[in-house]
Design an enzyme around this catalytic site. Structure first.
Site, PDB file in Angstrom:
ATOM      1  N   TRP A  10       1.201  -1.193   0.143  1.00  0.00           N
ATOM      2  CA  TRP A  10       0.027   0.327  -0.206  1.00  0.00           C
ATOM      3  C   TRP A  10       0.666   1.112   0.073  1.00  0.00           C
ATOM      4  O   TRP A  10       0.129   2.101  -0.183  1.00  0.00           O
ATOM      5  CB  TRP A  10      -0.845  -0.146   1.232  1.00  0.00           C
ATOM      6  N   GLU A 163      12.235  -6.488  -8.914  1.00  0.00           N
ATOM      7  CA  GLU A 163      10.465  -4.969  -9.021  1.00  0.00           C
ATOM      8  C   GLU A 163      12.461  -4.174  -9.843  1.00  0.00           C
ATOM      9  O   GLU A 163      13.087  -3.448  -8.665  1.00  0.00           O
ATOM     10  CB  GLU A 163      10.934  -4.163  -7.557  1.00  0.00           C
ATOM     11  N   SER A 209       4.235  -3.066 -11.659  1.00  0.00           N
ATOM     12  CA  SER A 209       3.327  -2.375 -12.851  1.00  0.00           C
ATOM     13  C   SER A 209       2.124  -4.088 -13.092  1.00  0.00           C
ATOM     14  O   SER A 209       1.479  -4.249 -14.703  1.00  0.00           O
ATOM     15  CB  SER A 209       3.406  -2.357 -14.134  1.00  0.00           C
TER      16      SER A 209
END
Ligand code: PGA
Length: 247
Positions: A10, A163, A209
């Site tokens: 988050w 990532e 993404s």
């Protein structure tokens, strides 16, 4: 067989009221097809743990010291007291904006493990490094730096998130081929460091993404065991679609 592992991140989003509403919408929908969880802000950890029956709760960072004069920091013991069993370490935003190094992340990972927590250790190259063809050397160095000195059995249980920084929050996801190749390389570095058994057991996520409409493609790859998902983890409906995509 490695169990898939899908975590939302988050970042700096959601109040306690919003966190509670998310868990009320998502927790009951969680299946046993994967370990599903969310990494949430410190202020909402208690609410998330209290409202969870199935969805795992992770912190987004922690300090490696047990206590002391570190204004603004949180220790593993404090997370443990709240019942938090997972912690994301070395996210690229921590590296980029808060100067975290592989050495810091390595110390944090060791302390998390000592405290019975499972670290999700993040690695990934910047756009500059990607364009300069340095992905392999950068990622191998991050993996070895972050895992240095850890016990092989502990490494089996932790999670590594690959990532690429250029794919985070940009809508530009890495192609499935790039994601698979780099995750394979992460596994290979674990093999070099800890042997084949550990490399075959460790779970590796792709992040950057990932959305409900592309997660299945990533998950079909041999070395991608899961995903770390930012933007698409914020809404109940989109997180439920992600859960449904893991069959
Ligand atoms: P994103 O973020 O899914 O919004 O690209 C991923 C992450 O930073 O973990």
């Amino acid at each position: 067989m490695r169990k898939p592992i899908i975590f939302g991140n988050w970042k700096m989003n959601k109040t306690n009221a919003e966190a509670k509403a998310f868990f009320e919408g998502v927790d009951a929908h969680v299946t046993d097809k994967a370990d599903f969880g969310v990494a949430v802000p410190f202020t909402t950890l208690g609410t998330c743990v209290d409202n969870s029956t199935k969805l795992h709760v992770a912190a987004q960072n922690m300090h490696f010291e047990a206590n002391g004069a570190y204004t603004g920091e949180i220790s593993a013991g404090m997370l443990n007291e709240l019942g938090v069993k997972w912690v994301v370490l070395g996210h690229s935003e921590r590296r980029q904006y808060f100067n975290e190094t592989d050495k810091d992340i390595n110390k944090k990972a060791a302390v998390a493990i000592e405290n019975g927590m499972i670290p999700i250790v993040c690695v990934g190259e910047t756009l500059y490094e990607f364009e300069a063809d340095k992905t392999e050397s950068v990622v191998r160095k991050q993996v070895s730096g972050c895992l240095s000195g850890l016990n092989a059995d502990d490494v089996k249980n932790l999670v590594i998130a690959y990532e690429p920084v250029w794919a985070i929050g940009t809508g530009k996801s890495a192609t499935v081929e790039i994601a698979q190749n780099t995750c394979a390389l992460v596994r290979d570095e674990v093999r070099n460091l800890f042997g084949n058994d550990v490399a075959e057991a460790v779970r590796i996520q792709y992040g950057g993404s990932v959305k409900p409409n592309n997660i299945e493609e990533y998950m079909s790859q041999a070395d991608i065991d899961g995903a770390l998902i930012g933007g698409a983890s914020l809404e109940v409906d989109s997180f439920k679609e992600i859960i449904d995509a893991i069959k």
